[in-house]
Scaffold this motif. Structure first.
Motif, short mmCIF file in Angstrom:
data_model
loop_
_atom_site.label_atom_id
_atom_site.label_comp_id
_atom_site.label_asym_id
_atom_site.label_seq_id
_atom_site.Cartn_x
_atom_site.Cartn_y
_atom_site.Cartn_z
N ASP A 108 0.83 -1.21 0.00
CA ASP A 108 0.00 0.00 0.00
C ASP A 108 0.86 1.26 0.00
N GLY A 140 -3.79 0.60 4.22
CA GLY A 140 -4.40 0.62 2.90
C GLY A 140 -4.37 1.97 2.25
N THR A 148 -3.41 6.09 -6.02
CA THR A 148 -3.80 4.67 -6.01
C THR A 148 -3.86 4.12 -7.43
#
Length: 365
Positions: A108, A140, A148
């Protein structure tokens, strides 16, 4: 024939009839929801239980440590996900393990991406998942962040890695007030993950898998449309926390601790099950009377005494809120079976009140 009342204490009892029922129920639940089942074995840490899960048609196993991954790979389990943010100093161990077992890693961060991207080509490529924060806020990536998508694109473009997809854990479901609240948390997890996968796919990124999971979420979720697999773990054994939040009934709690009363005092007793048998997990916040473990009416019963409980623990001592005869035994439903199991070397496997086997708990680091 060994009966449970003759066992040395403290002892961890595993009710095989209850365990088998729990495994069958979750397999059926996953099938109804249309997802593959990849159970987390950090709860039970037991090869024999994993074998029963394999017989029920699981897709693979989830582990929390490389030690667990090695143990279960050594016992023939060849599809594992290490569902813990990659420990950079242990990457070489993961690579070695991946050479003999399909191993999924979880990242992550850009630092973890750099570490796995710097590896030379492997004969067996590493399978990498991106951990997504869907509301638990423990670990996360932010599902809304452009970073992301960049992380996913870098993995998908790699010539040496396989981008498996996105993975989350709805640990916040444990804080739900009731079944409806937990179902809403589970739906939030599903919706966030499916929406994120959709944005990735719209950008040309292949997302093979969407992996979610926790036992309470799997118990209460209404549908998992768009999700490919779920990773509950506690469901095999359950515990007082799961009972309190409505994930199970007391009859479905497969793991209990047998303890002996070693001292009787005015108003309380001392038992030989302390923090190193029950852990120091204080249990769910939703109960009216907190405890370190509930106690059954007797060692044969599946009915909890309404008043009797372990009220405090130190290292080896447990304090029960009633004077009981020295030498008598009590059967305790622990607050958190995952931590309790990690305190013992083996299960005393029982059917009814008869010990039928002993199963090793692989609790090393």
């Amino acid at each position: 024939m060994t009966r449970i009342e003759t066992l040395q204490t403290p002892a961890l009892l595993l009710d095989l009839d209850v365990l088998e029922g729990n495994l069958e129920s979750m397999s059926r639940r996953a099938a109804q929801l249309g997802v593959a089942l990849r159970p987390h074995i950090k709860t039970h840490k037991c090869v024999e239980i994993a074998e029963l899960q394999r017989q029920g048609g699981i897709a693979g196993l989830t582990v929390s440590t490389l030690y667990e991954a090695r143990v279960f790979a050594d016992h023939g389990f060849r599809d594992l996900t290490w569902a813990f943010p990659l420990i950079l100093s242990r990457l070489s161990e993961a690579v070695d393990l991946a050479a003999r077992s399909r191993l999924g890693l979880v990242i992550d961060s850009d630092e973890a991406l750099a570490a796995v991207s710097s590896l030379p080509p492997q004969e067996s490529p590493l399978h990498v998942w991106i951990k997504v924060d869907c509301g638990y806020h423990r670990a996360g990536v932010d599902p809304r962040a452009e970073s992301t998508l960049r992380l996913a694109d870098a993995l998908a473009s790699s010539n040496t890695l396989t981008f498996e997809g996105i993975l989350s854990h709805s640990g916040n479901a444990y804080y739900g007030r009731d079944g409806d609240d937990i179902a809403a948390i589970a739906e939030q997890e599903r919706a966030v993950m499916v929406e994120l996968a959709g944005r990735m796919r719209a950008g040309g990124i292949e997302v093979r898998g969407i992996s979610v999971g926790s036992t309470p979420a799997m118990t209460h979720v209404h549908d998992l449309d768009g999700v490919t697999e779920a990773r509950p773990g506690n469901y095999a054994l359950y515990d007082q926390t799961q009972l309190a939040i409505g994930s199970c009934t007391v009859e479905e709690c497969a793991a209990t601790v047998l303890a002996s009363v070693v001292s009787g005092q005015p108003g309380h007793s001392v038992i030989d099950a302390g923090a190193l048998a029950l852990s120091k997990d204080s249990g769910p916040e939703l109960v009216d009377v907190p405890s370190m473990g509930r106690i059954f009416e007797d060692t044969d019963s599946r009915v909890l005494d309404p008043d009797l409980r372990v009220v405090s623990v130190s290292q080896e001592h447990g304090i029960v809120n009633r004077a009981l005869p020295v030498g008598s035994k009590v059967r305790i439903l622990p607050n958190h079976s995952c931590l309790t199991v990690a305190c013992f070397d083996e299960y005393q496997v029982v059917r009814g009140n008869v010990v039928v086997d002993r199963w090793k708990i692989w609790r090393g680091r």
